[in-house]
Scaffold this active site. Structure first.
Site, PDB file in Angstrom:
ATOM      1  N   GLU A  25       0.817  -1.212   0.000  1.00 22.63           N
ATOM      2  CA  GLU A  25       0.000   0.000   0.000  1.00 22.63           C
ATOM      3  C   GLU A  25       0.852   1.264   0.000  1.00 22.63           C
ATOM      4  O   GLU A  25       1.941   1.285   0.589  1.00 22.63           O
ATOM      5  CB  GLU A  25      -0.890   0.010   1.258  1.00 22.63           C
ATOM      6  CG  GLU A  25      -1.850  -1.144   1.278  1.00 22.63           C
ATOM      7  CD  GLU A  25      -2.468  -1.392   2.651  1.00 22.63           C
ATOM      8  OE1 GLU A  25      -3.651  -1.728   2.702  1.00 22.63           O
ATOM      9  OE2 GLU A  25      -1.761  -1.275   3.662  1.00 22.63           O
ATOM     10  N   THR A  54      -4.028  -9.411  15.808  1.00 23.93           N
ATOM     11  CA  THR A  54      -3.630 -10.674  15.189  1.00 23.93           C
ATOM     12  C   THR A  54      -3.430 -10.465  13.681  1.00 23.93           C
ATOM     13  O   THR A  54      -3.857  -9.448  13.131  1.00 23.93           O
ATOM     14  CB  THR A  54      -4.706 -11.758  15.404  1.00 23.93           C
ATOM     15  OG1 THR A  54      -5.887 -11.385  14.688  1.00 23.93           O
ATOM     16  CG2 THR A  54      -5.036 -11.921  16.872  1.00 23.93           C
ATOM     17  N   ASP A  72      -7.528  -4.954   8.891  1.00 20.97           N
ATOM     18  CA  ASP A  72      -7.156  -3.707   8.212  1.00 20.97           C
ATOM     19  C   ASP A  72      -7.050  -3.872   6.702  1.00 20.97           C
ATOM     20  O   ASP A  72      -6.324  -3.146   6.035  1.00 20.97           O
ATOM     21  CB  ASP A  72      -5.843  -3.151   8.798  1.00 20.97           C
ATOM     22  CG  ASP A  72      -4.679  -4.131   8.657  1.00 20.97           C
ATOM     23  OD1 ASP A  72      -4.900  -5.263   8.174  1.00 20.97           O
ATOM     24  OD2 ASP A  72      -3.554  -3.768   9.036  1.00 20.97           O
TER      25      ASP A  72
HETATM   26  N1  LIG Z   1      -4.390  -0.811  12.244  1.00 18.27           N
HETATM   27  C1  LIG Z   1      -3.146  -0.477  12.021  1.00 18.27           C
HETATM   28  O1  LIG Z   1      -2.818   0.713  11.951  1.00 18.27           O
HETATM   29  C2  LIG Z   1      -2.104  -1.550  11.900  1.00 18.27           C
HETATM   30  C3  LIG Z   1      -0.740  -1.209  11.904  1.00 18.27           C
HETATM   31  C4  LIG Z   1       0.200  -2.238  11.891  1.00 18.27           C
HETATM   32  C5  LIG Z   1      -0.222  -3.563  11.817  1.00 18.27           C
HETATM   33  N2  LIG Z   1      -1.547  -3.835  11.748  1.00 18.27           N
HETATM   34  C6  LIG Z   1      -2.030  -5.222  11.707  1.00 18.27           C
HETATM   35  O2  LIG Z   1      -1.839  -5.782  12.988  1.00 18.27           O
HETATM   36  C7  LIG Z   1      -1.719  -7.212  12.862  1.00 18.27           C
HETATM   37  C8  LIG Z   1      -0.543  -7.711  13.678  1.00 18.27           C
HETATM   38  O3  LIG Z   1       0.656  -7.241  13.096  1.00 18.27           O
HETATM   39  P1  LIG Z   1       2.055  -7.816  13.606  1.00 18.27           P
HETATM   40  O4  LIG Z   1       3.100  -7.040  12.892  1.00 18.27           O
HETATM   41  O5  LIG Z   1       2.059  -7.876  15.096  1.00 18.27           O
HETATM   42  O6  LIG Z   1       1.951  -9.303  13.017  1.00 18.27           O
HETATM   43  P2  LIG Z   1       2.717 -10.624  13.507  1.00 18.27           P
HETATM   44  O7  LIG Z   1       2.570 -11.606  12.407  1.00 18.27           O
HETATM   45  O8  LIG Z   1       4.065 -10.289  14.018  1.00 18.27           O
HETATM   46  O9  LIG Z   1       1.858 -11.105  14.771  1.00 18.27           O
HETATM   47  C9  LIG Z   1       0.544 -11.567  14.677  1.00 18.27           C
HETATM   48  C10 LIG Z   1       0.281 -12.561  15.814  1.00 18.27           C
HETATM   49  O10 LIG Z   1      -1.100 -12.932  15.771  1.00 18.27           O
HETATM   50  C11 LIG Z   1      -1.177 -14.301  16.151  1.00 18.27           C
HETATM   51  N3  LIG Z   1      -2.465 -14.829  15.720  1.00 18.27           N
HETATM   52  C12 LIG Z   1      -2.885 -15.135  14.464  1.00 18.27           C
HETATM   53  N4  LIG Z   1      -4.149 -15.606  14.495  1.00 18.27           N
HETATM   54  C13 LIG Z   1      -4.529 -15.589  15.801  1.00 18.27           C
HETATM   55  C14 LIG Z   1      -5.727 -15.960  16.474  1.00 18.27           C
HETATM   56  N5  LIG Z   1      -6.771 -16.454  15.812  1.00 18.27           N
HETATM   57  N6  LIG Z   1      -5.791 -15.784  17.812  1.00 18.27           N
HETATM   58  C15 LIG Z   1      -4.740 -15.282  18.509  1.00 18.27           C
HETATM   59  N7  LIG Z   1      -3.565 -14.933  17.921  1.00 18.27           N
HETATM   60  C16 LIG Z   1      -3.469 -15.086  16.582  1.00 18.27           C
HETATM   61  C17 LIG Z   1       0.029 -14.922  15.472  1.00 18.27           C
HETATM   62  O11 LIG Z   1       0.373 -16.179  16.071  1.00 18.27           O
HETATM   63  C18 LIG Z   1       1.094 -13.851  15.692  1.00 18.27           C
HETATM   64  O12 LIG Z   1       1.837 -14.054  16.879  1.00 18.27           O
HETATM   65  C19 LIG Z   1      -1.603  -7.480  11.373  1.00 18.27           C
HETATM   66  O13 LIG Z   1      -2.862  -7.950  10.913  1.00 18.27           O
HETATM   67  C20 LIG Z   1      -1.281  -6.144  10.768  1.00 18.27           C
HETATM   68  O14 LIG Z   1      -1.729  -6.023   9.439  1.00 18.27           O
HETATM   69  C21 LIG Z   1      -2.496  -2.868  11.806  1.00 18.27           C
END
Ligand SMILES: NC(=O)c1ccc[n+]([C@@H]2O[C@H](COP(=O)([O-])OP(=O)(O)OC[C@H]3O[C@@H](n4cnc5c(N)ncnc54)[C@H](O)[C@@H]3O)[C@@H](O)[C@H]2O)c1
Length: 348
Positions: free
Chosen positions: A62, A207, A233
């Site tokens: 993006e 997650t 997101d």
């Molecule tokens: N809203 C925003 O501004 C924003 C900004 C950054 C990241 N994000 C989103 O936040 C999320 C997390 O990012 P990250 O960098 O920490 O990712 P990451 O992959 O490092 O961590 C995600 C964690 O979620 C766990 N997980 C997956 N499915 C699960 C479930 N059903 N129940 C419990 N845990 C579960 C995984 O085991 C992993 O440890 C991503 O989806 C990312 O796109 C959003």
């Protein structure tokens, strides 16, 4: 004389880490939240557009542009949930600020760490207006790359000092608890999301899954709770059961983007939502009463990245934590770009 027109300050990952550690993580999160709040206070001034997304089977890339009329900014960011299993980050990013009046870049920065910081600052800032007053206990579901930043922002901005952690991968929870040890939290590892939400005034879901997921079901959300939903997101990527949305007052960053990417993609396109900038300006109330369920449907908006880059830029002079990048061609005579190439050939 205009000095060094070819040079753009560059903040590498190494310099970003030094900057965060020099300032202190919690102070950085608090000061960054103030920059975001400041820019949300100037909301109407900004160019706003939903981010430009390029989707593939495995993730999304993006571009997130905005401008306040003086400074232009954009972030490049990806989201690839499967990356983590291959030893890569789910989310990586870099970004830039430029002078609107001549188009010259004035900052290039890593933004993988900065995105985690700005997302956490934004979450805690929203919660300052929406969470039950005096909240101290947060469920933190999803204990990956973003998790510790979220925890520290809620501690620094709201005083949250009890965490109930859950991840489908227990090693992620162990990593998170190890990293946060000694930083003032009372932490409980929970086997299920249901267990994690027990007694929590704030529920953060962060997650990563490429598909619709149901991290929280309706029965798990009691009255009065604030939900900080960060992980949903992208189109087709959500974390909350639809019934929760129907019981909640929903707060968003920029509705045209959130309706495409956020939890509310599950709802009718005209479902009522409140824009956070209006809450921050005092035009609309955030939390009205103790029984209300509030939901920050976080997706991450360009103005937050602009604020983060602006904050980093303001620290460069005093810290010197940047490199000078030879990034812009600067021939002695502006029209003699080819001549510059010829002279370089002669110099060998
Ligand atoms: N809203 C925003 O501004 C924003 C900004 C950054 C990241 N994000 C989103 O936040 C999320 C997390 O990012 P990250 O960098 O920490 O990712 P990451 O992959 O490092 O961590 C995600 C964690 O979620 C766990 N997980 C997956 N499915 C699960 C479930 N059903 N129940 C419990 N845990 C579960 C995984 O085991 C992993 O440890 C991503 O989806 C990312 O796109 C959003």
């Amino acid at each position: 004389m205009i000095p060094n027109l070819n040079i753009v300050p560059f903040v590498s990952v190494d310099h970003m880490m030094k900057l965060v550690l020099t300032i202190g993580v919690e102070r950085f999160l608090v000061e960054l939240a103030a920059y975001i709040e400041d820019d949300f206070g100037r909301w109407e001034l900004f160019d706003k557009t939903p981010r430009v997304a390029s989707h593939s089977a495995e993730g999304v890339i993006e571009l997130m542009p905005t401008s306040d009329g003086e400074v232009y900014g954009f972030k490049y960011v990806n989201g690839h949930p499967k990356n983590m299993r291959e030893g890569r980050q789910t989310v990586t990013a870099f970004g830039m600020l430029a002078d609107v009046h001549n188009g010259y870049p004035v900052l290039l920065s890593e933004m993988t760490i900065l995105t985690a910081l700005r997302t956490a600052s934004m979450s805690a800032l929203a919660a300052k207006y929406l969470a039950p007053r005096g909240s101290t206990c947060m469920a933190l579901i999803g204990n990956g790359a973003q998790a510790e930043f979220q925890a520290l922002a809620f501690k620094a901005l709201l005083g949250v000092d009890k965490l109930r952690l859950h991840d489908i991968d227990p090693s992620a929870t162990r990593k998170c608890m190890r990293n946060l040890a000694g930083l003032g939290f009372d932490m409980t590892a929970c086997a299920t999301a249901q267990e994690a939400v027990e007694g929590a005034e704030i529920i953060t879901t962060v997650t990563a899954d490429k598909q619709y997921a149901t991290i929280l079901t309706d029965n798990m959300v009691g009255s009065g709770v604030h939900i900080n939903a960060v992980g949903g997101d992208c189109p087709g990527k959500t974390e909350l059961h639809r019934d929760i949305l129907l019981r909640s007052d929903i707060f968003v960053e920029y509705p045209p983007q959130t309706r495409i990417e956020g939890e509310i993609q599950q709802l009718a396109p005209d479902h009522a939502v409140t824009e956070l900038w209006q809450v921050m300006s005092g035009a609309v109330r955030g939390r009205r009463d103790a029984g209300q369920i509030t939901l920050f449907d976080s997706v991450g908006f360009a103005i937050e990245d602009f604020s983060a880059l602006r904050y980093v830029r303001d620290q460069l002079q005093s810290t010197g934590l940047y490199q000078e990048l030879d990034m812009l061609a600067d021939p002695d005579e502006p029209r003699d770009l080819f001549g510059m190439l010829l002279r370089a050939a002669k110099q060998g």
